[in-house]
Design an enzyme around this catalytic site. Sequence first.
Site, mmCIF file in Angstrom:
data_model
loop_
_atom_site.group_PDB
_atom_site.id
_atom_site.type_symbol
_atom_site.label_atom_id
_atom_site.label_comp_id
_atom_site.label_asym_id
_atom_site.label_seq_id
_atom_site.Cartn_x
_atom_site.Cartn_y
_atom_site.Cartn_z
ATOM 1 N N HIS A 227 42.902 5.819 26.095
ATOM 2 C CA HIS A 227 44.068 6.699 26.180
ATOM 3 C C HIS A 227 44.739 6.818 24.813
ATOM 4 O O HIS A 227 44.422 6.065 23.894
ATOM 5 C CB HIS A 227 45.111 6.110 27.135
ATOM 6 C CG HIS A 227 44.630 5.898 28.522
ATOM 7 N ND1 HIS A 227 44.835 6.818 29.512
ATOM 8 C CD2 HIS A 227 43.965 4.858 29.083
ATOM 9 C CE1 HIS A 227 44.318 6.346 30.646
ATOM 10 N NE2 HIS A 227 43.777 5.173 30.406
ATOM 11 N N TYR B 90 48.858 -0.011 30.802
ATOM 12 C CA TYR B 90 47.651 -0.276 30.003
ATOM 13 C C TYR B 90 47.436 -1.777 29.858
ATOM 14 O O TYR B 90 48.385 -2.556 29.819
ATOM 15 C CB TYR B 90 47.779 0.326 28.598
ATOM 16 C CG TYR B 90 48.141 1.778 28.574
ATOM 17 C CD1 TYR B 90 47.252 2.755 29.022
ATOM 18 C CD2 TYR B 90 49.387 2.194 28.105
ATOM 19 C CE1 TYR B 90 47.589 4.096 29.000
ATOM 20 C CE2 TYR B 90 49.728 3.538 28.077
ATOM 21 C CZ TYR B 90 48.830 4.487 28.532
ATOM 22 O OH TYR B 90 49.171 5.807 28.510
ATOM 23 N N HIS C 59 40.233 9.260 28.828
ATOM 24 C CA HIS C 59 41.087 9.665 29.949
ATOM 25 C C HIS C 59 40.796 11.110 30.362
ATOM 26 O O HIS C 59 40.820 11.451 31.548
ATOM 27 C CB HIS C 59 42.550 9.493 29.540
ATOM 28 C CG HIS C 59 43.535 9.731 30.620
ATOM 29 N ND1 HIS C 59 44.854 9.952 30.357
ATOM 30 C CD2 HIS C 59 43.430 9.791 31.984
ATOM 31 C CE1 HIS C 59 45.513 10.137 31.497
ATOM 32 N NE2 HIS C 59 44.670 10.042 32.494
ATOM 33 N N LYS D 100 43.603 16.651 30.733
ATOM 34 C CA LYS D 100 44.469 16.294 29.607
ATOM 35 C C LYS D 100 43.612 16.203 28.354
ATOM 36 O O LYS D 100 42.409 15.994 28.431
ATOM 37 C CB LYS D 100 45.121 14.927 29.839
ATOM 38 C CG LYS D 100 45.980 14.859 31.070
ATOM 39 C CD LYS D 100 46.568 13.484 31.244
ATOM 40 C CE LYS D 100 47.472 13.478 32.452
ATOM 41 N NZ LYS D 100 48.610 12.632 32.296
ATOM 42 N N CYS E 286 44.119 13.803 26.209
ATOM 43 C CA CYS E 286 44.109 12.350 25.978
ATOM 44 C C CYS E 286 42.692 11.790 26.104
ATOM 45 O O CYS E 286 42.023 12.064 27.100
ATOM 46 C CB CYS E 286 45.040 11.694 26.993
ATOM 47 S SG CYS E 286 45.087 9.899 26.957
#
Length: 136
Positions: A10, A39, A115, A121, A123
């Site tokens: 991420h 995380y 991710h 996304k 990310c």
Amino acid sequence: MREINKIIIHCSATPPTSDIGAFQIDEWHKKQGWGGIGYHFVIRRNGKIENGRPLEITGAHCKGQNKNSIGICLVGGIDADGKPQNNFTDAQFQSLRKLAADLKNNFPQAAIHGHNEFAAKACPCFNVREFFSGDK
């Protein structure tokens, strides 16, 4: 210990001028009503690896994938205008390679993913598969 089959990379979606760490992310996640940082690891701009959520506790970093995964967050990932940008430092990428290798030694069945492979996304704002393509 949990059965781990994924390591998910991420970004913190912060500009390169924002050198935050696990403490700040923990505060953000608590303000969202979570029990704490989602995380398991955070890699700061200088490459320092900080511990987040303990590995034996399920993360809160990737919807539908948390039960059997480890979440690693690189600090950065957006430019000054808030647009996705691969602005990570060499030190961060070196630490990511080392951390991922150490985790793969402990969890050899775990595949490494971005991710963005599980959510719409940008990310982590770089191609994780390409980054690790030369790694064994």
